[in-house]
Design a protein around this motif. Structure first.
Motif, mmCIF file in Angstrom:
data_model
loop_
_atom_site.group_PDB
_atom_site.id
_atom_site.type_symbol
_atom_site.label_atom_id
_atom_site.label_comp_id
_atom_site.label_asym_id
_atom_site.label_seq_id
_atom_site.Cartn_x
_atom_site.Cartn_y
_atom_site.Cartn_z
ATOM 1 N N VAL A 104 5.908 -8.483 -5.089
ATOM 2 C CA VAL A 104 6.932 -9.533 -5.062
ATOM 3 C C VAL A 104 8.322 -8.897 -5.043
ATOM 4 C CG1 VAL A 104 7.899 -11.501 -6.299
ATOM 5 C CG2 VAL A 104 5.426 -11.158 -6.251
ATOM 6 N N LEU A 105 8.520 -7.886 -5.894
ATOM 7 C CA LEU A 105 9.813 -7.211 -5.931
ATOM 8 C C LEU A 105 10.103 -6.474 -4.625
ATOM 9 C CD1 LEU A 105 9.737 -5.837 -9.585
ATOM 10 C CD2 LEU A 105 11.083 -7.742 -8.708
ATOM 11 N N GLU A 106 9.075 -5.882 -4.034
ATOM 12 C CA GLU A 106 9.266 -5.227 -2.738
ATOM 13 C C GLU A 106 9.762 -6.229 -1.689
ATOM 14 O OE1 GLU A 106 5.705 -1.855 -3.095
ATOM 15 O OE2 GLU A 106 5.756 -3.252 -1.411
ATOM 16 N N SER A 107 9.191 -7.422 -1.713
ATOM 17 C CA SER A 107 9.587 -8.432 -0.720
ATOM 18 C C SER A 107 11.045 -8.847 -0.873
ATOM 19 C CB SER A 107 8.680 -9.664 -0.831
ATOM 20 O OG SER A 107 8.946 -10.387 -2.024
ATOM 21 N N GLN A 108 11.631 -8.576 -2.052
ATOM 22 C CA GLN A 108 13.015 -8.966 -2.322
ATOM 23 C C GLN A 108 14.013 -7.831 -2.103
ATOM 24 O OE1 GLN A 108 12.631 -10.306 -6.370
ATOM 25 N NE2 GLN A 108 11.497 -12.153 -5.817
ATOM 26 N N LEU A 109 13.552 -6.704 -1.549
ATOM 27 C CA LEU A 109 14.486 -5.618 -1.254
ATOM 28 C C LEU A 109 15.598 -6.121 -0.336
ATOM 29 C CD1 LEU A 109 12.022 -2.648 -0.635
ATOM 30 C CD2 LEU A 109 13.685 -2.828 -2.485
ATOM 31 N N PRO A 110 16.842 -5.738 -0.583
ATOM 32 C CA PRO A 110 17.960 -6.293 0.208
ATOM 33 C C PRO A 110 17.890 -5.961 1.687
ATOM 34 C CG PRO A 110 18.688 -4.495 -1.222
ATOM 35 C CD PRO A 110 17.297 -4.834 -1.642
ATOM 36 N N GLN A 111 17.239 -4.860 2.064
ATOM 37 C CA GLN A 111 17.126 -4.521 3.485
ATOM 38 C C GLN A 111 16.118 -5.395 4.211
ATOM 39 O OE1 GLN A 111 16.482 -2.475 0.883
ATOM 40 N NE2 GLN A 111 15.002 -0.876 1.384
ATOM 41 N N HIS A 112 15.350 -6.174 3.479
ATOM 42 C CA HIS A 112 14.421 -7.121 4.106
ATOM 43 C C HIS A 112 15.192 -8.393 4.463
ATOM 44 C CE1 HIS A 112 10.720 -5.085 2.020
ATOM 45 N NE2 HIS A 112 11.250 -4.352 2.989
ATOM 46 N N ASN A 113 16.074 -8.240 5.410
ATOM 47 C CA ASN A 113 16.995 -9.316 5.778
ATOM 48 C C ASN A 113 17.321 -9.161 7.258
ATOM 49 O OD1 ASN A 113 19.154 -11.049 6.202
ATOM 50 N ND2 ASN A 113 20.275 -10.434 4.372
ATOM 51 N N LEU A 114 16.911 -10.130 8.048
ATOM 52 C CA LEU A 114 17.127 -10.062 9.498
ATOM 53 C C LEU A 114 18.597 -10.107 9.885
ATOM 54 C CD1 LEU A 114 14.264 -12.435 10.756
ATOM 55 C CD2 LEU A 114 14.309 -9.932 10.821
ATOM 56 N N SER A 115 19.446 -10.584 8.999
ATOM 57 C CA SER A 115 20.863 -10.751 9.339
ATOM 58 C C SER A 115 21.701 -9.502 9.116
ATOM 59 C CB SER A 115 21.458 -11.893 8.498
ATOM 60 O OG SER A 115 20.770 -13.106 8.749
ATOM 61 N N LEU A 116 21.110 -8.442 8.600
ATOM 62 C CA LEU A 116 21.882 -7.235 8.328
ATOM 63 C C LEU A 116 22.343 -6.579 9.621
ATOM 64 C CD1 LEU A 116 19.782 -5.619 5.460
ATOM 65 C CD2 LEU A 116 21.976 -6.796 5.261
ATOM 66 N N PRO A 117 23.480 -5.878 9.569
ATOM 67 C CA PRO A 117 23.976 -5.216 10.779
ATOM 68 C C PRO A 117 23.161 -3.968 11.099
ATOM 69 C CG PRO A 117 25.411 -4.729 8.908
ATOM 70 C CD PRO A 117 24.416 -5.746 8.428
ATOM 71 N N ILE A 186 -2.888 0.222 -4.268
ATOM 72 C CA ILE A 186 -1.834 0.135 -5.280
ATOM 73 C C ILE A 186 -0.497 0.218 -4.561
ATOM 74 C CG2 ILE A 186 -0.776 1.271 -7.277
ATOM 75 C CD1 ILE A 186 -3.480 2.334 -8.044
ATOM 76 N N PRO A 187 0.468 -0.616 -4.911
ATOM 77 C CA PRO A 187 1.787 -0.488 -4.279
ATOM 78 C C PRO A 187 2.352 0.916 -4.480
ATOM 79 C CG PRO A 187 1.662 -2.516 -5.559
ATOM 80 C CD PRO A 187 0.428 -1.727 -5.880
#
Length: 505
Positions: A104-117, A186-187
């Motif tokens: 769950v925490l991995e899914s919330q990494l800030p780089q997991h964002n299509l809008s990033l430059p 394991i993650p």
């Protein structure tokens, strides 16, 4: 980022499979053989079917099962995932942690964002190695992971990190080995932090951050991927099968850097760029200067679960007050850590290492280390004389007397060494016997893997906790054929610890 400051919850509760159910007092009075069989079958169905279903449900959703059986939960200090033998109660089987909350925490990494430059986001640059190892130990996988993460950084692409995978064929969360459960997956973030697992690079470093394999499926759908075959690409670049590691990585970095495609994958059916054979050859040593200075290594960090396990056990390792953070004490003064492989390693040494005439593994071969190893005459090409076997055995499976003698040598060279920590997967009886012998040989204190006080979460990554203790010990005596020893050594060297304080059996 919460993933990189997560603190382990302090619980000693273990998830358990239900105890065996007996039918005492329930057996009906038979009226003839046929009636007996029918009643027994009926009772078996009534009892075994619900129990079986419950067991399967609990294996799949063991979180709720923990509270269901919390009254019977107990800490089994024998439970060590890296151990050779685990003492289990006849009615209790301990389930290792799966660390689902980390996904769950991995899914919330800030780089997991299509809008990033660029070079992140939907138009970012990514590389996934679909042909990475699985089904081998943590350290075989980790040494490959670190080099491939370094390659991704050199090519200005985001590394796609996978889970630590023991079994990708089985569908359930556990497989059973030697009568005990082992997590199939394991993650990676249960073991490590830092840039390889999605952490930040140094300020000013323009490289894109690593992403999870799950986010890869979103940002790089199949139609966007360029899939490369490592065998064909090596041939096209003129790279011979025995090319040195520095040349291999330099050519691949240039190749990946110059590709216009945003999403590049290495075909999972082709060999890895750096497989196990790479690490047991001299090809790897040419990479050492580059790797030891790479931000993949210099910014390497264990997970917060691992770090908390090390800090919690400082009283066992070092007299005096415990540090609040792991960075407060870079070296454990007076401590010599020793790595002793046991379990099935005797057979591995006799059937693989010695007959093949293998040398030390990976970073254990680099120049400047004081203990060298040359395969003796009579070993190699499938041959193994008794004399050659005696030499190999002393290096990969030292006897108690050889262990004592090596420790005497390092103590004679450095009188400040007074305590020993034993990293081992040996059986409890042998570990206890060795500990007693070392104390009788004049060491002030001896602690072992089995003495560590670990929470349930920490018990699932105890091999990494062992490694960090070894990396911080004043002196380390390792097994030169071991990938665990190799990874400990590159961490020690990257932290500026002296080469002469790294020894081998």
């Amino acid at each position: 980022m919460p993933l990189f400051c997560l603190e382990s919850r302090d619980t000693h509760a273990y998830d358990q499979l239900p105890a065996a159910v007996t039918s005492s007092g329930l057996t009906p009075t038979p009226k003839g053989p046929h009636a007996w069989n029918l009643r027994i079958r009926g009772l078996a169905l009534k009892i075994l079917v619900p129990v079986t279903l419950l067991s399967l449900i609990c294996l799949l959703v063991y979180g709720p099962f923990d509270s269901f059986l919390s009254s019977r939960a107990e800490l089994l200090d024998e439970q060590r995932l890296g151990a050779d033998a685990v003492a289990q109660d006849d009615e209790v089987i301990v389930l290792p942690p799966l660390y689902g909350e980390l996904k769950v925490l991995e899914s919330q990494l800030p780089q997991h964002n299509l809008s990033l430059p660029f070079p992140e986001g939907k138009n970012g640059r990514y590389i996934r190695f679909e042909n990475q190892m699985w089904g081998v130990g943590l350290n075989n996988q980790l040494e490959e992971i670190l080099i491939l993460s370094h390659l991704a950084h050199l090519s200005n692409r985001a590394y796609v990190f996978n889970n630590y995978t023991w079994d990708q064929i089985s569908k359930g969360p556990y497989v059973y080995e030697n009568g005990r459960p082992r997590a199939t997956v394991i993650p990676l973030t249960a073991f490590i932090s830092g840039p390889t697992a999605g952490g930040p690079w140094a300020p000013g470093d323009p490289a894109p951050r690593a992403i999870s394999a799950e986010w890869w499926e979103t940002v790089c759908p199949y139609e966007k991927r360029l899939v490369l075959n490592s065998t064909l690409e090596n041939a096209s670049m003129g790279l011979a099968p025995d090319v040195d590691g520095d040349i291999l990585i330099a050519h691949w970095a240039e190749k990946l850097r110059n590709l216009d495609h945003e999403c590049v994958a290495l075909d999972g059916w082709a060999p890895s760029i750096v497989d196990i054979a790479f690490f047991v050859s001299n090809r790897v040593t040419s990479l050492f200067p580059m790797m030891s200075d790479s931000p993949v290594i210099t910014r390497f960090a264990w997970s917060s679960i691992v770090r908390s396990g090390v800090i919690a056990n400082y009283p066992l390792l070092l007299p005096g007050p415990s540090p609040q953070t792991i960075s407060e004490l870079p070296v454990l003064p007076g401590l010599v850590a020793i790595h002793l492989r046991r379990g099935d390693y005797y057979n591995h040494c006799k059937t693989i290492l010695a007959p093949e005439g293998q040398e030390y593994m990976g970073w254990n071969r680099i120049d400047g280390l004081p203990d060298r190893f040359t395969p003796p005459p009579g070993a190699g090409g499938g041959a193994l004389t008794p004399e050659a076997w005696t030499v190999y055995l002393s290096h990969c499976w030292p006897s108690d007397e050889q262990i004592k003698e090596k420790l005497r040598v390092v103590r004679a060279e450095d009188s400040t060494l007074t305590r020993v920590f034993v990293l081992t997967n040996g059986k409890r009886e042998w570990v206890s016997s060795l500990k007693k012998k070392l104390l009788e040989d004049g060491w002030e204190d001896v602690a072992t893997t089995l003495d560590l006080n670990l929470t349930w979460e920490q018990s699932g990554v105890n091999n990494a906790i062992d490694m960090e203790i070894a990396a911080r010990a004043q002196t380390f005596i390792g097994n030169g054929f071991s990938s665990l020893t190799s990874n400990v050594n590159i961490l020690r060297i990257s932290r500026g610890m002296a080469l002469e304080d790294i020894r081998f059996w």
